[in-house]
Design a protein around this motif. Structure first.
Motif, PDB file in Angstrom:
ATOM      1  N   LYS A  71       0.971  -1.178  -0.059  1.00 37.36           N
ATOM      2  CA  LYS A  71       0.082  -0.073  -0.037  1.00 37.36           C
ATOM      3  C   LYS A  71       0.895   1.244   0.203  1.00 37.36           C
ATOM      4  O   LYS A  71       1.808   1.357   0.885  1.00 37.36           O
ATOM      5  N   PRO A  72       0.582   2.156  -0.957  1.00 37.72           N
ATOM      6  CA  PRO A  72       1.525   3.258  -0.936  1.00 37.72           C
ATOM      7  C   PRO A  72       1.617   4.127   0.403  1.00 37.72           C
ATOM      8  O   PRO A  72       0.647   4.219   0.961  1.00 37.72           O
ATOM      9  N   PHE A  73       2.719   4.402   0.673  1.00 37.02           N
ATOM     10  CA  PHE A  73       3.165   5.208   1.940  1.00 37.02           C
ATOM     11  C   PHE A  73       2.516   4.529   3.162  1.00 37.02           C
ATOM     12  O   PHE A  73       2.587   5.203   4.423  1.00 37.02           O
ATOM     13  N   ARG A  74       2.217   3.362   3.237  1.00 32.71           N
ATOM     14  CA  ARG A  74       1.874   2.680   4.505  1.00 32.71           C
ATOM     15  C   ARG A  74       2.452   1.183   4.488  1.00 32.71           C
ATOM     16  O   ARG A  74       2.005   0.261   4.302  1.00 32.71           O
ATOM     17  N   PHE A  91       0.717  12.868  -1.234  1.00 31.97           N
ATOM     18  CA  PHE A  91      -0.137  11.601  -1.464  1.00 31.97           C
ATOM     19  C   PHE A  91      -1.265  11.906  -0.253  1.00 31.97           C
ATOM     20  O   PHE A  91      -2.359  11.568  -0.901  1.00 31.97           O
ATOM     21  N   ASN A 104      -8.819   1.263  -1.589  1.00 37.22           N
ATOM     22  CA  ASN A 104      -7.686   0.682  -2.526  1.00 37.22           C
ATOM     23  C   ASN A 104      -7.866   1.570  -3.726  1.00 37.22           C
ATOM     24  O   ASN A 104      -6.914   1.902  -4.403  1.00 37.22           O
ATOM     25  N   ASP A 118      -6.399   4.835  -3.144  1.00 36.92           N
ATOM     26  CA  ASP A 118      -4.902   4.827  -3.184  1.00 36.92           C
ATOM     27  C   ASP A 118      -4.386   4.933  -4.517  1.00 36.92           C
ATOM     28  O   ASP A 118      -3.480   5.662  -4.984  1.00 36.92           O
ATOM     29  N   TYR A 146      -2.115   8.189  -5.789  1.00 38.02           N
ATOM     30  CA  TYR A 146      -0.800   7.639  -6.236  1.00 38.02           C
ATOM     31  C   TYR A 146      -0.786   8.282  -7.546  1.00 38.02           C
ATOM     32  O   TYR A 146       0.430   9.001  -8.002  1.00 38.02           O
TER      33      TYR A 146
END
Lengths: 148, 614
Positions: free
Chosen positions: A66-69, B13, B42, B45, B49
Motif C-alpha cells: 500500500k503506498p506510503f503505508r 499523497f 484501495n 490509493d 498515487y
C-alpha cells in the motif's frame, strides 16, 4: 426486586419504542470483483459482506504494497517462505489479530485456525471475527498458496 | 454541503487522498471509504498515487524549465546556451618552462634549432605520469658558444606547455539538406585548444583555418568561425555559420579536421619537474634538452560546474559580450579563467583616491597558482578581453587582494560529564574548528564575518559545550623598509573603537627602534600613536594617528631597525567599534591569524551553587 424504567413527559413517547442496544450502521463498499450488474453498475458489498471483504483484503495485503503505508497488511505470504517444520501457527494468529486490531476497527477476531498442507504447498487459514456494530460472527477462509 | 476539489498539481499523497475522502463524505453511495482495508480505500490509493505522480512529474518538468531551478546538467547547459553563454569544458593544465640545448664543441652545429609543435614532456604528480606538449614551434639560435635557448613566437623564453593528448576528428561534408552539426564524442576535450581547418577537397592540402566565434568582433557572410557546444549527453557539437549571412558553412565535398587536446583536468595541476620525452637530433646525434620549470602546472579544471553556470550565465547574458559594468568583468573573467577563484571589480570613481578612466580588477587566484601564471592570466585578460570589449578610453588596472586578518579569542564553558574528551582536546577541537570556519566560509571577496554565526556553530560543535564568548581584533599588515622613515595608511574595513583611558585601541607587534624592542600603541584617551618600549616608556611620542570613524591608521616617520618576528611587515591590530560583523571592502579578503587566535575552555559541571556571595 424488579426495576421499572420511567421516562419524563418530554420523553414519554419513548416508552412505546423498541430500545436498540446495538448500533445499526450501514456499511457499503464497492465489490472488488468488479462484477457488473446487467444495468452496467458495479455490485456493492454491504454490512457484514463489506467488513468480510475488508478483512480479507487486509490479510492478503503484504507489507509495502500500500503506498506510503509500509506496515499495512497481514503479510501472510511471509509464512509461505518458511520451512514447514518451522511453521508457527501462534505467530500467524498473532499477526492476524494485530492487523485487524490496527486497521479494521469494525471487526474483532475471536478465533484463528491454520492448517498446513505440505503436500499441496498451502496453508488454509480460518479467521472468525465479530462485527462490532451488530455482534454478528463471520467466518473467513483463506487459502495461502505460492504462485511459483 | 461542503465541496472538495482535488488539485491535480498537489504533491502530497496524504493530502490528495484526504481530499478524495472529503468528496466521498458528501456522497451517500458508499460509506466505507474511511476504513483503510476497504475496497474503496484501495481505489482511492490508486487515484491518489496517480495524481501524486502526475504532480511530481509536472513539478520536475517545470523545475527543469528554468535556469534557477533546473537540476539536470543538460537542462542547465541548454538554458545557458539560450542565453548565448559558452559553458566551459574541461581545461588542460599548463606549465611554463625554459628550454635549452648545449652543443658546445659540436662541429658543424646549425645556426638555428627548432622544436616542433607537439614536442612532449612528462611529469609525475602523486605517482601518476602526465604528458604535456607545446602547441607552437619554438626556435633557438646559437649564442656563439653553442648554447641554444628556445624562444616562442613572442621572443620570450617562457615556453607554455599543455597537458593532454592531441586528438583529431575528420568529417567529410555531405550534401546538405539541413544544417549540419558535427559530433565530437569526447567528454575530455578542452574546447579552448580546438583548431578547426576546412580543406577544399578530401585530398587537398589547402585549407582555411576557422576561428572561434566567441572571439569574433564582426560576423558577415564570409566570416570563418566555428563554435563548440556541450550537447545534452555530455559530448560536444561543432557548429559553423549558416552560410548565408552569419558566417561561412563548409561546402559539400570539403573536409573538416578538428584537432584538440584531450586532457585530464585538475589532477594535472602542481607538476613541478618536467623532462623531455625525446632528445633533439643534430647531425644524426641525439642531445638532451635541458628543461627548467618557470611555473608549475596549473589551470587544469573539470567541466564547469552546474552551480557556476547557473550563477554566471545570466551575468554573461547581461554583459552582451561587452565590458561595461563591474559584473560584466566579473562574469567574463570567472567564466574564462579557471585559475581565478573569484574577481572583484570597481571603477575609478569608486576608488580611493578617485582615478577616472580606469577599471580596477582584483583577482583571487586558486591557491598554488604561481606568480608567472598569475601574470599570464592578467595579460590574457587584457589582450583577449578588455582591449577588445571594454568601453573606449577605459584602461584596466590590476590590484592585489588585501588580506585582513582576524584575531579570535574564544572562551567557552563545557561540561566534562557530557564528553569523554579532556580539556586540552576540547580546546583543540574548538580552535581547529574556528580555523576551518574561516577557510571554508571566508577567504573570498565579499564574504562577511558575523560573530554570532561562529558562536552558534561552536555551541553546536559538541553537546558538552554549554556556551561561548568571542572577543576579536582586526589586524592588517604594514610593509616596512628597515632603517628608513616609512609612511602609509591602513584602511581597516570597520570603524575603530574610540580612545579609552584604560584600554589601548591600536597595537602592533614588536620591532626594534633606537636599539630597544618596542611596539606601536595609541596614547590612552587619544588617537595619537606612540612608540613605546616593553616597559611602557615612550620612545617616540607621535608616529601617526588613527581615525575611529574612518577606520584608518596613519603612520608617519616610522623608522624601525628590525622586525622581531623576522617578517618584512608589522602586524597592527585594532579593536573594532562594532565587533558583531566585519564586512570587507571590495578587494579585501578576510582570513584568520591562527597564531594570534586561541580557544580557552572552562569546565562547568552545571551544579547549582548553594553559596551566596555577599
Amino acid at each position: 426486586m424488579a426495576i421499572s424504567k420511567a421516562f419524563s413527559i418530554e420523553d414519554g413517547n419513548l416508552a412505546g419504542r423498541t430500545l436498540v442496544t446495538a448500533r445499526d450502521m450501514k456499511y457499503s463498499d464497492i465489490d472488488l470483483t468488479f462484477t457488473p450488474k446487467p444495468s452496467g453498475d458495479l455490485y456493492k458489498k454491504t454490512d457484514a459482506a463489506d467488513v468480510k471483504q475488508s478483512v480479507k483484503n487486509l490479510l492478503l495485503t503484504n507489507y509495502t504494497e500500500k503506498p506510503f503505508r509500509m506496515k499495512f497488511g497481514g503479510n501472510l505470504s511471509d509464512f509461505l517462505f518458511e520451512l514447514d517444520t518451522d511453521f508457527d501457527i501462534d505467530l500467524l494468529g498473532e499477526q492476524i489479530i494485530q492487523a485487524v486490531d490496527t486497521y479494521e476497527p469494525r471487526a474483532q477476531v475471536t478465533r484463528v485456525d491454520a492448517n498446513l498442507y505440505s503436500d499441496r504447498n498451502e496453508v488454509v487459514v480460518t479467521v472468525e471475527f465479530q462485527i462490532l456494530s451488530t455482534s454478528e460472527l463471520v467466518v473467513l477462509n483463506l487459502t495461502l498458496t505460492r504462485l511459483r | 454541503m461542503a465541496t472538495s476539489t482535488v488539485r491535480s498539481s498537489d504533491l502530497d499523497f496524504s493530502n490528495i487522498k484526504a481530499r478524495l475522502k472529503d468528496y466521498l463524505q458528501n456522497q451517500p453511495e458508499f460509506s466505507s471509504y474511511d476504513f483503510e482495508a476497504s475496497g474503496l480505500s484501495n481505489v482511492l490509493d490508486v487515484l491518489a498515487y496517480n495524481t501524486h505522480l502526475n504532480g511530481l512529474t509536472a513539478n520536475f518538468s517545470l523545475n527543469e524549465a528554468f535556469l534557477t531551478s533546473a537540476q539536470l546538467r543538460s537542462s542547465i547547459v541548454s538554458h545557458a546556451q539560450m542565453l548565448g553563454y559558452q559553458v566551459r569544458s574541461r581545461t588542460a593544465a599548463s606549465a611554463i618552462i625554459n628550454l635549452s640545448v648545449n652543443l658546445a664543441g659540436v662541429v658543424g652545429r646549425p645556426a638555428k634549432l627548432e622544436l616542433p609543435a607537439g614536442t612532449t614532456f612528462v611529469t609525475s604528480i602523486d605517482g601518476v605520469s602526465y604528458t604535456f606538449r607545446t602547441r607552437e614551434s619554438v626556435y633557438a639560435s646559437d649564442d656563439g658558444s653553442g648554447l641554444y635557448e628556445f624562444k616562442n613566437s613572442t621572443a620570450s623564453n617562457n615556453i607554455k606547455i599543455y597537458e593532454g593528448v592531441q586528438k583529431t576528428k575528420t568529417f567529410i561534408v555531405g550534401e546538405k539538406t539541413e544544417r549540419q552539426v558535427y559530433i565530437i564524442p569526447d567528454e575530455t576535450i578542452d574546447t579552448s585548444t580546438a583548431d578547426v581547418n576546412v580543406y577544399e577537397t578530401v585530398s587537398s592540402s589547402n585549407f582555411t583555418a576557422y576561428t572561434p566565434l566567441a572571439f569574433a568582433i564582426q560576423v558577415d557572410a564570409n566570416s570563418t568561425h566555428f563554435s563548440i557546444h556541450e550537447s545534452p549527453n555530455g559530448y560536444y557539437e561543432l557548429n559553423f555559420g549558416d552560410g548565408i549571412s552569419f558566417g561561412k558553412s563548409p561546402e559539400p565535398g570539403e573536409k573538416i579536421i578538428v584537432s584538440y587536446l584531450s586532457c585530464a583536468g585538475a589532477v594535472a595541476n602542481n607538476g613541478t619537474l618536467f623532462s623531455a620525452t625525446n632528445d633533439i637530433t643534430v647531425n644524426g646525434i641525439d642531445y638532451a634538452i635541458n628543461v627548467t620549470t618557470s611555473a608549475e602546472s596549473s589551470g587544469g579544471a573539470p567541466k564547469q560546474s552546474i552551480e557556476s553556470i547557473r550563477q554566471l550565465a545570466p551575468i554573461a547574458f547581461a554583459s552582451q559580450q561587452r565590458l561595461v559594468t563591474s559584473l560584466d568583468y566579473k562574469g567574463l573573467i570567472e567564466s574564462n579563467f579557471p585559475q581565478v577563484q573569484s574577481a572583484s571589480v570597481w571603477s575609478g570613481d569608486e576608488n580611493t583616491p578617485i582615478d577616472y578612466g580606469k577599471v580596477f580588477v582584483s583577482l583571487n587566484f586558486v591557491p598554488g597558482t604561481s606568480a608567472t601564471v598569475q601574470q599570464a592570466v592578467k595579460d590574457a585578460i587584457v589582450i583577449n578581453y578588455t582591449d577588445n570589449l571594454s568601453v573606449m578610453s577605459m584602461t584596466t588596472e590590476f590590484v592585489d587582494p588585501v588580506y585582513v586578518y582576524v584575531e579570535i579569542n574564544n572562551n567557552f564553558q563545557f561540561d566534562p560529564g557530557l564528553t569523554g574528551k579532556t580539556l586540552g582536546a576540547m580546546e583543540t577541537l574548538v580552535y581547529n574548528y574556528i580555523v576551518s570556519y574561516f577557510n571554508t566560509n571566508l577567504r573570498d571577496f565579499g564574504q562577511v564575518f558575523r560573530k554570532s554565526n561562529l558562536a552558534t556553530e561552536i555551541d553546536a560543535l559538541d553537546k558538552s559545550i554549554l556556551s561561548n564568548d568571542i572577543t576579536l581584533k582586526i589586524q592588517m599588515r604594514f610593509d616596512v623598509t628597515l632603517n628608513v622613515e616609512n609612511v602609509g595608511v591602513l584602511y581597516f574595513p570597520s570603524p575603530i573603537a574610540s580612545p579609552d583611558d584604560i584600554f589601548y585601541r591600536v597595537q602592533s607587534d614588536a620591532f626594534e627602534y633606537a636599539g630597544y624592542p618596542a611596539v606601536i600603541k595609541n596614547r590612552l584617551s587619544s588617537t595619537v600613536l606612540e612608540i613605546v618600549d616593553l616597559d611602557g616608556n615612550v620612545l617616540l611620542d607621535n608616529v601617526g594617528s588613527y581615525s575611529p570613524s574612518n577606520g584608518t591608521v596613519s603612520l608617519i616617520g616610522f623608522n624601525p631597525s628590525q622586525i622581531i618576528s623576522g617578517n618584512s611587515f608589522i602586524k597592527i591590530n585594532v579593536l573594532p567599534q562594532d565587533d558583531s560583523k566585519i564586512e570587507p571592502l571590495r578587494n579585501y579578503i578576510l582570513s584568520i591569524d591562527s597564531g594570534k587566535s586561541s580557544a580557552t575552555a572552562k569546565p562547568d559541571r552545571q551544579t547549582p551553587s548553594l553559596k551566596v556571595n555577599i
